[in-house]
Structures are given as structure tokens and as C-alpha cells.
Enzyme design. Structure first.
Site, PDB file in Angstrom:
ATOM      1  N   HIS A  16      68.261  70.294  -7.395  1.00 41.34           N
ATOM      2  CA  HIS A  16      67.489  70.048  -6.175  1.00 41.34           C
ATOM      3  C   HIS A  16      67.856  68.675  -5.630  1.00 41.34           C
ATOM      4  CE1 HIS A  16      64.202  70.271  -3.348  1.00 41.34           C
ATOM      5  NE2 HIS A  16      63.730  69.122  -3.791  1.00 41.34           N
ATOM      6  N   ASP A  36      59.974  72.761  -3.733  1.00 48.27           N
ATOM      7  CA  ASP A  36      59.328  71.445  -3.745  1.00 48.27           C
ATOM      8  C   ASP A  36      58.812  71.081  -2.365  1.00 48.27           C
ATOM      9  OD1 ASP A  36      58.481  68.945  -4.601  1.00 48.27           O
ATOM     10  OD2 ASP A  36      60.407  68.011  -4.190  1.00 48.27           O
TER      11      ASP A  36
END
Length: 819
Positions: free
Chosen positions: A184, A305
Site C-alpha cells: 500500500h 485504508d
């Protein structure tokens, strides 16, 4: 945020023939290693990537002398915060190079250590009630007895003991974990957009390097859009132009099915604040990119997220060809534990998507026994499904998976006592879940994150820029479409609009639009909004010139005429301001049709003019024949009535338009959070700098103005406007904000009773409770809304509208807007 370059000249001793040789580099800054003018590996101590394999077995034919280059950044994996990760960057930060060595790597010792680590974790974590725990412990003990560290010939026997344990297989009913490499990379957060470009190169080249030696490795890559400089680009296109060799290698692994682009959107945007049209454009730009570059659209929406998920997302996903969704952020809930890891999520129109939260509650696993067991034990849908995701690799600041992570999981692929672990793909995971989905539960409505409620309000200029630019691009597209339909010569500005949309979509990244980023990112974002405003105004002017060119020609008899446009899909009658004969602004009441325009020469005469009357006690009454309002000398509403009704919207003894200041001292996440205990610190703002005075005495418009002191150093000036025929009051509020750790709101107690209030969301609305009966209710003490929230009972209600705010709440009968 600058980088420096090191030239490294290596000479491998001939005596190391047949040995595995590594280049070791340790520093507290992120590095990118180059060889033969190509990037070959990221070097990040925090990401456990400190060595580069020069040769796995040195041959005489291989070069013994070579030159490498290291580009070293003056920041770590998580930026350059001074003393703390989320502190402002330290401008005086120094980066230290602590190790640069040429070493022989003993792979037998490494493999033996990974064996022992895995066995000891099994012994410690499986528990005394599990016989496999004792088998692992005694095997590790035997290995220590057999192994003589001074005699490498004893290593194979020790490894055989470990292999005997790892080769004992599971039963058919064992849970299957789908392990996927993951990295990420926040497009901006504790570092600027520009640094993210380098993070992509460091992370992706390391992944590709791993894939060349681990053909089983799969890697899910979810970030598509990136604009590091004023020109637009995608991360893949940027890599192609700046790292063509790396891009070619990525293409090869995409074709092999190992490097797997996922996501479906342009960036991993905030899940709450972008408008419905913006969310559609996120999917449009993302899916178009997948189609153009990989020949397919994405069937999974990958948003691990962000700070909550709008109830409109399932409908938008299904409309964009997506029927699967993965995230894990609700594991951060501060109050209530979300009851599922695999379920169907239903949106406001009934659309459903199969949703999976990795039960390990992370997208940055390291392949440890502890994480594997947590994934199994933590799964809240045991019995309903027997498959789950395991995302491994360093994330947020990039990094990705490591060889050690892969080697750990290889030992656990099918070992009795542990879940079955297979390196997998998103499609394989969801295909398995779909086969088992008949017993799954359904969650209806929003996925509300019980944390980070402050992000609805943090960085007011970013919030204002987003809303304004969404409106500008809407208006440009409406007017340009009308112009193209009417004028065959007019060229619809498709490429210009795509550039502006991509700038706006980039700023909707889930740490930019929420305001949870460093100042440098805020400055970049505000520059992008300035560019959208500038270019949007120019495009709008060109469309209007084409659409109305005949009407814009000056004519002697029409010097007082005004062209008025309406880009909304309903007829509007409103008071506008236009230049008069002497250049001064004058007011006019006009009616303009839906999605159209009108030439105004003689303004309409209102059925009843606005009246503004000052009372002896300093209060002011305003009336336009539709509504009547009364304000005290401090600008607070004491009465608001719809004429024809004898019912005031403001309860007796209460004040609406009441500003209130709260302490804002969260537990940790300063820019992210406002805690429920802030409500206990409420202080009404009552210090009057300038009492209420009349600024326009009536006719087409009446207005009043006042000023307040807010806190110790801030000031607030507000103008309250009532126009002819208008069914609402307008509040133009200007705040000069100089407070720290304070939170300013404005409150409107209303005389209506309902157990739920209604909030606008993307292409629809949502109802939330006005009471705190349960922990799920009071955890939503601060929520988000778009342009309005409403509290109504049968036949009567009050709505609070705004043009640039998102944070709001409705508790009991008080509507509150966070400023």
C-alpha cells in the site's frame, strides 16, 4: 525531500568462487539501487530490504568488479517527522549511512534460522492443549542438539528434522488462507506527491526482482493515478516514461498473472467526502485505464485504508462492473467491533457486493505464525466460509513483500496444526468465497468508521476547494455539452476536462481530501484547486461564448440586458447581482429555466418586498412574505417562521445560529480525530465585537451583519441575508482562525421531533439516529454529510444547507455544522 547519489565500486575476491555474494546497504533513508543504468532494488532498512544479491553462486565467467549507484532519499519509509511519525517534517533531518559492505551469504544458515523461527512460534502460539505445540518444541530442541554451529555438515540433518514436521499435512476441512503480496503506497501523506513517484519505483522494482526468483509470488497493486507535477500521468505511465526498463519487466509479469493490478478507481479515494459524480469519475478513469492497458476491467474494488465507506458505494460499484470489495479499515473502530469479515454489503438502492475484510485486520502482514493463527481465530464468519485473505508486505510508505516472508509461508503451506496457506490472487479468493456465500449475512447501509471523525472538517480550504471544483467541472460540462449540441463548430474540451478531473481526483486521495497530510501536500493540493478554477473559468467562458454568441453582441437598445445561466435541472427564481449603468452592483429578481439561460432586461417585481426592522432592544426582524426571522443583537436566531404557519422553527428560550467552541485534544491522531469527550467542553461564543446592524434595509434583499471574538485570538464576521421570494436565510461567514486544539461549530436547535435525521450523501440520502440508545448510536456523535442535513416530522421540518462543509451532527433536536 531531496535525494543524493552514491557511486559504489565493488571488487569481489576470487576466493569467493561458488559462494552467494550480497551487497549490504543500511541507512535511515530510503534508497534505490541502480545497475547498468536500470533500477534493480529498493534499499530500505525499515522495510527489511538491506541487501542486494550480486550472485547466487559466483562463477569465474561472472564480472568480479562492477559499479552500482544508490539514490538515497532524505526521508524514511514514513516520512521525516520530528520525533514522532505524525509530527511535522524536520527540515534539519540528517540521514546516516551506517553500513556499506560486500558479504558472503550463508543460505544454509538462513534456511535453518527460518525453520527454527517457525517451529518456536508454533510451540509458543499453538498452546499447551495442542499436541503440535509440543511436537514443534521437541523438534526444535532436537535440532539444537544435532546442530554444531562450527560444522556446516551437521546442518542438513537439523533441517531434515524440521522438514519432517512441515511435511505432515492438514485434513481436508482445514481453513485456507489466500496469501497475496501487497504494498500500500499512499499517494501523499507524510511525504509529498513527488516523493511517492520514487516510492513506487523502489517498491515495484523490488517486487519484480522477487518475482524473477519466486514464480509463485503474486502481487496486488492498487494505486493507479498519480500526478507528481502539473502534467497528468498514471503511475504506470510515469514508470514507463522514467523507468522504461522497469515498466517492460512489469508488463511481462502482468501477462504472467503475477503482477495483478486491482482497485477499479483512479486513486484510493476518501470513501465519504467526494460527490457522487466524483466517485463515478474515480471508477470511470480507473476502469478505463485497466481496459486500455490490460485489456480488462477490474472486478474487485480494493480500498483498504480510508476513513469509512458511503452507503452509495455498492450501487456505484455494480454500475461500474464491480461486484467484489476488499477493505480492512473498520478493524480500527474505537467503540464497536464490526460483526463480520465476509458478508454481502447492500447499498441504498438494494445493490449488493460481496465484501471481505482480511481477518488478520491488516494489509501489512509479515508471514509469521502469529499472524496466520490470528487470521484463523479472529475470523467472525467461521462455519459460513472457509477461505480468507492474507495481505503480506510493508505498506503505507511502500516497501512490499520480502523473501523472508515468502520463505516463512512456504513452510506453512500445508502443515498440520496450522491453516493451509497458498499464494493466491484476488480472483481466486473471491471465487472461493462466492462458492460458499449461501450462508453469508447482509449488512445494509454505510460502513461507518468509529474513528477519524475530525477528517470531515480538518483543513477547511481543502474541503472548500473540493466542493467548488466539483461544481466548476459540472458547470463546464453542462455548458460545453449544450454548446456542442447547438454549434457544430464548437469542440467539446474532452482532453482539457480529463486533465482537470484527474487533478481533482488525485486530491481526493484518502489522506489529502481528509486533511490528514503534511503542510507541503496541502500546498500542492491548493495549487491544483487554483489551476482547476483558472482553467475551468476559461473553459466555461468559451462554452458560453459559443452557446450565446448572438445574445452577447452589444445592441444599443439592450444596454441594460443581462445574460443569466442556470446549470441546475430545475427552473429557478432568485435575486442576482449585476452591474448597473454606472458600474455599481444592482440587484434583480430573475427566473431562468432548467439547464438553460434567459436574457433579463426588466427584472421581475417580487410579490412582496423584503422588510428589515430594528427593534428597541437591538434585535432585528426580517420578513419576505415567505418566511419571517428574528435575530438578537448577537446575531442569534430567536424565531424563524414559515408564514401561514403559527409554528416557530426555533424552540422557546433557545438560540439558533449559536456558535460554540470545544476543546480538541484527541488521544493521538491530531489531524484525524475528534473524541466524544470534546462534547463535555462546550463553550458558547458570546463575546460581541460588533453588534448586529442593518446593512441592506430591504426591497429585493435585506441583510444584517455582526462580529464575534472566538477563543483568544480569532474573529468571526457573519452577514445574514434574506432575498425576495426565498424560502431560506443565507449566512455568509468569514472566520480568521488563530486557535490551536479548538473546534468551532454552529448549532441550530429546531422545534421538530424525530428519532432520525436525514443527511445528503452521493446521489441520495441517509438517515441516522438522533438518540444515543446504543453504543452504535453514540459512536456516531460526529458524522459526515454533503450539502444538507434535515430534521423533520410529519408535515414540518428544518434543513441546514452548506456550500463547503462536511462534518455535522444531529442530537435530539439540535442540528450542528462543524466549521
Amino acid at each position: 525531500w531531496e535525494t543524493c547519489w552514491f557511486k559504489v565500486e565493488l571488487s569481489i575476491p576470487p576466493a569467493w568462487a561458488g559462494r552467494e555474494v550480497h551487497f549490504v546497504w543500511e541507512s535511515d533513508g530510503e534508497g534505490l539501487l541502480w545497475r547498468d543504468a536500470q533500477p534493480v532494488q529498493g534499499l530500505t532498512k525499515e522495510g527489511e530490504k538491506t541487501n542486494y544479491i550480486l550472485t547466487r553462486s559466483l562463477k569465474e565467467s561472472e564480472p568480479h568488479s562492477l559499479v552500482l549507484y544508490v539514490e538515497l532519499a532524505c526521508n524514511g519509509l514514513f516520512g521525516a517527522g520530528k520525533g514522532d511519525m505524525i509530527s511535522p517534517p524536520d527540515p534539519d533531518r540528517r540521514v546516516t549511512l551506517s553500513k556499506a559492505e560486500l558479504v558472503v551469504f550463508n543460505r544454509d544458515v538462513y534456511e535453518l534460522l527460518v525453520d527454527l523461527e517457525t517451529l518456536l512460534d508454533m510451540a509458543k502460539l499453538l498452546g499447551e492443549e495442542d499436541q503440535r505445540s509440543f511436537q514443534a518444541l521437541y523438534t526444535a530442541n532436537q535440532m539444537v542438539n544435532v546442530c554444531d554451529v562450527t560444522d556446516p555438515s551437521t546442518f542438513p540433518a537439523a533441517r531434515d528434522l524440521a522438514a519432517a514436521i512441515f511435511s505432515q499435512r492438514n485434513g481436508e476441512s482445514q481453513h485456507t488462507i489466500h496469501a497475496m503480496g501487497h504494498c500500500h503506497i499512499d499517494s501523499a501523506w507524510l511525504w509529498p506527491y513527488e516523493e511517492t513517484v520514487r516510492k513506487c519505483a523502489r517498491s515495484w522494482v523490488t517486487v519484480v526482482q522477487l518475482m524473477e526468483h519466486n514464480p509463485q509470488l503474486t502481487f496486488a497493486c492498487s494505486q493507479l493515478g498519480l500526478t507528481p507535477v502539473p502534467r497528468q500521468a498514471q503511475q504506470f505511465e510515469w514508470v514507463r516514461s522514467c523507468y522504461p526498463g522497469l515498466y517492460a519487466r512489469i508488463q511481462d509479469f502482468v501477462a504472467k498473472g503475477q503482477f495483478i493490478p486491482v482497485g477499479g478507481t483512479w486513486v484510493e479515494m476518501d470513501g465519504n467526502l467526494p460527490s457522487g459524480e466524483s466517485m463515478v469519475r474515480q471508477f470511470l478513469q480507473g476502469q478505463r485505464f485497466f481496459q486500455e492497458h490490460f485489456g480488462r476491467i477490474c472486478s474487485e474494488f480494493w480500498l483498504p485504508d480510508t476513513f469509512g465507506y458511503s452507503a452509495q458505494l455498492p450501487q456505484l460499484m455494480r454500475g461500474c462492473g464491480i461486484r467484489r470489495f476488499l477493505t480492512q479499515k473498520l478493524s480500527w473502530n474505537l467503540v464497536n467491533s464490526f460483526p463480520h469479515h465476509t458478508f454481502f454489503w447492500e447499498g441504498i438502492d438494494g445493490s449488493q457486493v460481496l465484501t471481505h475484510f482480511p481477518p488478520g485486520d491488516s494489509y501489512g502482514m509479515h508471514g509469521r505464525v502469529e499472524e496466520i493463527l490470528k487470521t484463523l481465530k479472529n475470523n467472525k464468519d467461521k462455519g459460513r466460509v472457509n477461505h480468507s485473505a492474507f495481505l503480506f508486505g510493508f505498506g503505507d510508505g511502500g516497501g512490499g513483500p520480502t523473501q523472508t516472508m515468502l520463505d516463512r509461508m512456504k513452510r506453512m503451506s500445508d502443515t498440520d496444526g496450522l491453516p493451509r496457506v497458498q499464494v493466491s490472487t484476488p480472483d481466486q479468493l473471491f471465487a472461493a468465497l462466492e462458492k460458499e456465500s449461501s450462508q453469508l449475512c447482509t449488512w445494509v447501509g454505510e460502513l461507518f468508521l468509529e474513528l477519524h471523525n475530525g477528517t470531515y472538517t480538518t483543513q477547511a480550504q481543502i474541503k472548500k476547494g473540493n466542493r467548488e471544483c466539483e461544481r466548476i467541472l459540472h458547470d463546464v460540462e453542462v455548458l460545453s455539452t449544450l454548446a456542442a449540441a447547438q454549434d457544430s463548430v464548437f469542440q467539446y474540451p474532452a482532453s482539457q476536462l480529463q486533465r482537470l478531473w484527474r487533478l481533482l481526483l488525485l486530491n481526493q486521495f484518502h489522506d489529502v481530501l481528509p486533511g490528514s497530510c503534511i503542510q507541503l501536500v496541502v500546498e500542492d493540493a491548493l495549487q491544483y484547486y487554483t489551476e482547476i478554477r483558472r482553467a475551468g473559468a476559461q473553459l466555461q467562458e468559451e462554452a458560453v461564448q459559443s452557446l450565446c454568441k448572438d445574445l452577447l453582441q452589444p445592441k444599443a437598445q439592450n444596454t441594460q440586458s443581462t445574460l443569466v445561466l442556470n446549470t441546475l435541472p430545475w427552473e429557478r427564481t432568485e435575486v442576482i447581482s449585476r452591474p448597473g449603468p454606472d458600474g455599481a452592483e444592482t440587484l434583480a429578481l430573475v427566473t431562468v429555466p432548467s439547464m438553460g439561460y434567459a436574457i433579463v432586461q426588466e427584472p421581475l417585481v417580487p410579490p412582496q418586498p423584503v422588510t428589515v426592522r430594528k427593534q428597541e432592544d437591538g434585535s432585528i426582524a426580517m420578513d419576505n412574505g415567505v418566511i419571517a426571522a428574528c435575530l438578537d443583537s448577537a446575531g442569534r436566531l430567536t424565531s424563524l417562521r414559515l408564514l401561514g404557519s403559527d409554528r416557530s422553527s426555533v424552540p422557546d428560550g433557545c438560540y439558533a445560529n449559536q456558535f460554540a467552541l470545544f476543546d480538541d485534544v484527541p488521544l493521538y491522531w491530531d489531524a484525524w480525530d475528534v473524541m466524544d469527550y470534546h462534547l463535555e467542553t462546550r463553550k458558547p461564543v458570546t463575546t460581541l465585537l460588533k453588534p448586529l446592524e442593518v446593512t441592506l434595509a430591504g426591497g429585493l434583499r435585506g441583510s444584517v451583519r455582526f462580529s464575534l471574538q472566538v477563543g483568544k485570538s480569532s474573529t468571526l464576521t457573519q452577514e445574514i441575508i434574506l432575498d425576495a421570494t426565498c424560502p431560506y436565510l443565507r449566512f455568509l461567514t468569514q472566520v480568521e482562525w488563530k486557535e490551536a486544539h479548538k473546534f468551532l461549530k454552529v448549532e441550530f436547535p429546531v422545534q421538530a421531533r424525530s428519532t432520525s435525521a436525514t443527511y445528503e450523501i452521493q446521489f441520495g440520502h441517509l438517515q441516522r439516529p438522533t438518540h444515543w440508545n446504543t453504543s452504535w448510536d453514540w459512536a456516531r456523535f460526529e458524522v459526515w454529510a454533503h450539502k444538507w442535513l434535515d430534521l423533520s416530522e410529519h408535515g414540518f421540518g428544518v434543513a441546514l444547507l452548506n456550500d463547503c462543509k462536511y462534518g455535522a451532527s444531529a442530537h435530539r433536536n439540535v442540528l450542528s455544522l462543524s466549521l
